[in-house]
Design a protein around this motif. Sequence first.
Motif, PDB file in Angstrom:
ATOM      1  N   ASP A 273       0.810  -1.213   0.000  1.00 53.90           N
ATOM      2  CA  ASP A 273       0.000   0.000   0.000  1.00 53.90           C
ATOM      3  C   ASP A 273       0.849   1.271   0.000  1.00 53.90           C
ATOM      4  O   ASP A 273       0.319   2.377   0.090  1.00 53.90           O
ATOM      5  N   MET A 274       2.170   1.119  -0.077  1.00 54.78           N
ATOM      6  CA  MET A 274       3.034   2.298  -0.078  1.00 54.78           C
ATOM      7  C   MET A 274       3.151   2.948  -1.453  1.00 54.78           C
ATOM      8  O   MET A 274       3.733   4.014  -1.598  1.00 54.78           O
ATOM      9  N   LEU A 275       2.651   2.313  -2.490  1.00 52.07           N
ATOM     10  CA  LEU A 275       2.884   2.768  -3.864  1.00 52.07           C
ATOM     11  C   LEU A 275       1.658   3.498  -4.404  1.00 52.07           C
ATOM     12  O   LEU A 275       0.558   2.951  -4.414  1.00 52.07           O
ATOM     13  N   GLU A 276       1.871   4.735  -4.827  1.00 49.10           N
ATOM     14  CA  GLU A 276       0.778   5.566  -5.305  1.00 49.10           C
ATOM     15  C   GLU A 276       1.078   6.053  -6.710  1.00 49.10           C
ATOM     16  O   GLU A 276       2.222   6.080  -7.159  1.00 49.10           O
ATOM     17  N   SER A 277       0.036   6.488  -7.397  1.00 51.01           N
ATOM     18  CA  SER A 277       0.192   6.918  -8.780  1.00 51.01           C
ATOM     19  C   SER A 277       1.175   8.069  -8.912  1.00 51.01           C
ATOM     20  O   SER A 277       2.015   8.093  -9.803  1.00 51.01           O
ATOM     21  N   GLY A 278       1.072   9.052  -8.021  1.00 53.92           N
ATOM     22  CA  GLY A 278       1.979  10.196  -8.096  1.00 53.92           C
ATOM     23  C   GLY A 278       3.424   9.810  -7.882  1.00 53.92           C
ATOM     24  O   GLY A 278       4.328  10.371  -8.507  1.00 53.92           O
ATOM     25  N   CYS A 279       3.664   8.827  -6.990  1.00 55.38           N
ATOM     26  CA  CYS A 279       5.035   8.346  -6.776  1.00 55.38           C
ATOM     27  C   CYS A 279       5.565   7.676  -8.038  1.00 55.38           C
ATOM     28  O   CYS A 279       6.707   7.901  -8.452  1.00 55.38           O
ATOM     29  N   PHE A 280       4.746   6.836  -8.657  1.00 58.47           N
ATOM     30  CA  PHE A 280       5.155   6.170  -9.885  1.00 58.47           C
ATOM     31  C   PHE A 280       5.475   7.179 -10.978  1.00 58.47           C
ATOM     32  O   PHE A 280       6.455   7.035 -11.723  1.00 58.47           O
ATOM     33  N   ARG A 281       4.634   8.185 -11.116  1.00 58.24           N
ATOM     34  CA  ARG A 281       4.834   9.184 -12.161  1.00 58.24           C
ATOM     35  C   ARG A 281       6.196   9.821 -12.024  1.00 58.24           C
ATOM     36  O   ARG A 281       6.916  10.018 -13.009  1.00 58.24           O
ATOM     37  N   ARG A 282       6.590  10.125 -10.794  1.00 55.34           N
ATOM     38  CA  ARG A 282       7.867  10.800 -10.602  1.00 55.34           C
ATOM     39  C   ARG A 282       9.048   9.859 -10.762  1.00 55.34           C
ATOM     40  O   ARG A 282      10.112  10.257 -11.206  1.00 55.34           O
ATOM     41  N   VAL A 283       8.861   8.595 -10.418  1.00 55.73           N
ATOM     42  CA  VAL A 283       9.911   7.597 -10.673  1.00 55.73           C
ATOM     43  C   VAL A 283      10.143   7.456 -12.169  1.00 55.73           C
ATOM     44  O   VAL A 283      11.287   7.457 -12.657  1.00 55.73           O
ATOM     45  N   ILE A 284       9.063   7.349 -12.924  1.00 51.50           N
ATOM     46  CA  ILE A 284       9.166   7.181 -14.371  1.00 51.50           C
ATOM     47  C   ILE A 284       9.773   8.426 -15.013  1.00 51.50           C
ATOM     48  O   ILE A 284      10.645   8.341 -15.881  1.00 51.50           O
ATOM     49  N   ASP A 285       9.327   9.608 -14.582  1.00 50.90           N
ATOM     50  CA  ASP A 285       9.870  10.860 -15.126  1.00 50.90           C
ATOM     51  C   ASP A 285      11.366  10.976 -14.826  1.00 50.90           C
ATOM     52  O   ASP A 285      12.151  11.400 -15.684  1.00 50.90           O
ATOM     53  N   ALA A 286      11.756  10.619 -13.595  1.00 50.88           N
ATOM     54  CA  ALA A 286      13.172  10.710 -13.226  1.00 50.88           C
ATOM     55  C   ALA A 286      14.017   9.785 -14.092  1.00 50.88           C
ATOM     56  O   ALA A 286      15.082  10.169 -14.589  1.00 50.88           O
ATOM     57  N   ALA A 287      13.546   8.554 -14.294  1.00 50.70           N
ATOM     58  CA  ALA A 287      14.288   7.597 -15.120  1.00 50.70           C
ATOM     59  C   ALA A 287      14.402   8.094 -16.550  1.00 50.70           C
ATOM     60  O   ALA A 287      15.463   7.972 -17.186  1.00 50.70           O
ATOM     61  N   ALA A 288      13.330   8.688 -17.065  1.00 48.10           N
ATOM     62  CA  ALA A 288      13.340   9.196 -18.440  1.00 48.10           C
ATOM     63  C   ALA A 288      14.316  10.353 -18.609  1.00 48.10           C
ATOM     64  O   ALA A 288      14.832  10.592 -19.707  1.00 48.10           O
ATOM     65  N   GLN A 289      14.585  11.070 -17.523  1.00 45.42           N
ATOM     66  CA  GLN A 289      15.500  12.206 -17.580  1.00 45.42           C
ATOM     67  C   GLN A 289      16.940  11.816 -17.273  1.00 45.42           C
ATOM     68  O   GLN A 289      17.808  12.682 -17.122  1.00 45.42           O
ATOM     69  N   GLY A 290      17.209  10.509 -17.191  1.00 43.95           N
ATOM     70  CA  GLY A 290      18.582  10.054 -17.006  1.00 43.95           C
ATOM     71  C   GLY A 290      19.006   9.842 -15.571  1.00 43.95           C
ATOM     72  O   GLY A 290      20.185   9.578 -15.301  1.00 43.95           O
ATOM     73  N   VAL A 291      18.070   9.939 -14.631  1.00 40.05           N
ATOM     74  CA  VAL A 291      18.403   9.685 -13.233  1.00 40.05           C
ATOM     75  C   VAL A 291      18.572   8.175 -13.023  1.00 40.05           C
ATOM     76  O   VAL A 291      17.805   7.377 -13.558  1.00 40.05           O
ATOM     77  N   ASP A 292      19.586   7.765 -12.253  1.00 41.71           N
ATOM     78  CA  ASP A 292      19.756   6.360 -11.888  1.00 41.71           C
ATOM     79  C   ASP A 292      18.738   6.037 -10.795  1.00 41.71           C
ATOM     80  O   ASP A 292      18.819   6.564  -9.679  1.00 41.71           O
ATOM     81  N   VAL A 293      17.762   5.193 -11.126  1.00 41.27           N
ATOM     82  CA  VAL A 293      16.670   4.905 -10.208  1.00 41.27           C
ATOM     83  C   VAL A 293      16.733   3.456  -9.744  1.00 41.27           C
ATOM     84  O   VAL A 293      16.851   2.537 -10.548  1.00 41.27           O
ATOM     85  N   TYR A 294      16.664   3.260  -8.427  1.00 39.47           N
ATOM     86  CA  TYR A 294      16.570   1.943  -7.818  1.00 39.47           C
ATOM     87  C   TYR A 294      15.240   1.888  -7.077  1.00 39.47           C
ATOM     88  O   TYR A 294      14.921   2.787  -6.294  1.00 39.47           O
ATOM     89  N   ILE A 295      14.457   0.856  -7.302  1.00 39.65           N
ATOM     90  CA  ILE A 295      13.194   0.727  -6.599  1.00 39.65           C
ATOM     91  C   ILE A 295      13.021  -0.700  -6.128  1.00 39.65           C
ATOM     92  O   ILE A 295      13.195  -1.648  -6.893  1.00 39.65           O
TER      93      ILE A 295
END
Length: 399
Positions: A273-295
């Motif tokens: 229940d910790m995962l929300e749409s707004g959190c996902f949106r920002r994870v995806i946006d960050a990855a698309a902008q070249g940020v190294d993302v670990y989830i």
Amino acid sequence: MTRTDDTRGDRGRARLDALFACLANGDSRRILGFLYDQAPDSLTQRDLASHLVNCPTGRDADADTTVSQALLRVRHTLVPKLDAAGLVVPEPDHGTVALSDHPAFEDRGIVDVISGEEDADADSLDALFRVLSVGRRRTALDVLSHEFQEIHVETLAREIAATERGVAGQAVPGEDVAAIRQTLFHVHLPLMDDAGVVEYDPDARTVAYAGHPALRVPWMHSVLGPHFRALVTTDSTPREMGHIQGREDVISYGQWLGERTEEELFCMFTHNDMLESGCFRRVIDAAAQGVDVYIGTYDTTVRNYVREHAPEVTLWEPRMNWLNLPVEGNRVGRLILSDRRAVMLGTIKTETDEGVPEEKAIVGEGADNTLVVMIRQMLDGHLDQIDEQYSELAPTLPF
């Protein structure tokens, strides 16, 4: 979600309404951007008109006529509206205009928009800021950004009423919910759907958060960037630890960290229940902008979704005993580390209300912040292991 910060009052909301109404006009954005580039110098209204039509005066009669026509709009429409919103300071004696000291010009998102740094077309920005120019629509976006799936419009109406009145959802009278629901059906949701910030199904009467590349978390809270931390943590000093109480504010702060990240974003969610749409949106946006993302998450559905929409993300499954630090019946629910300089560590109660955990969090900012240093040292030895774990598991994971 009850807040007492002055920026949430009627005057603060009206000020944001006026700001976003101005930003919903492309010519107003261009004027503000031109003044921002020239600040602290003032410019004549004819300078502004020439900039709008990209046509310097004195070239020929046709050019002068074009600038003169634009000047009428600058003088009688654009500058008065910007002045009324407190964004510019006209100087009638000199026929010049200067940028005001409005807090909008301290907000990185606003500056990116007026400076042309935001990668979005003019029509899309017009539509976004038209949505944001009404406080109730900002509240609706805030509510929806905390939900992972679509919700019924009835539920949204009740949440909006509770937020606007500062009471619990069950305390809102049915007639108030019905009145808000009608404005959502007939006014707000069709406009928001057209702007692409929500996905609205009028037949099913459901709505879900969709977001926008230019949308920033503080705007949905009717505040601007520099004031957001104080709003949710009651602590505006970046190098001190802050405390966040309540699921909505914990989620919002985590989303804000995600959109501020420039190089590396580490996220761990130990509860589905910790995962929300707004959190996902920002994870995806960050990855698309070249940020190294670990989830890290246990939920295979979530991993499928991330893998499909952000294949650059390093996915992993948290070890059951990793960061399992129970304190008085609580355990770690989410961990977000942004650029190894800002961290949020959220805890949840093992007992949940209707399946939704109660949350609180501590946050720290600054490379030498005690919490940041502790979490960074704990993670330094794990990131390589996570990469190794993911490489070993990838062939067997259901992606």
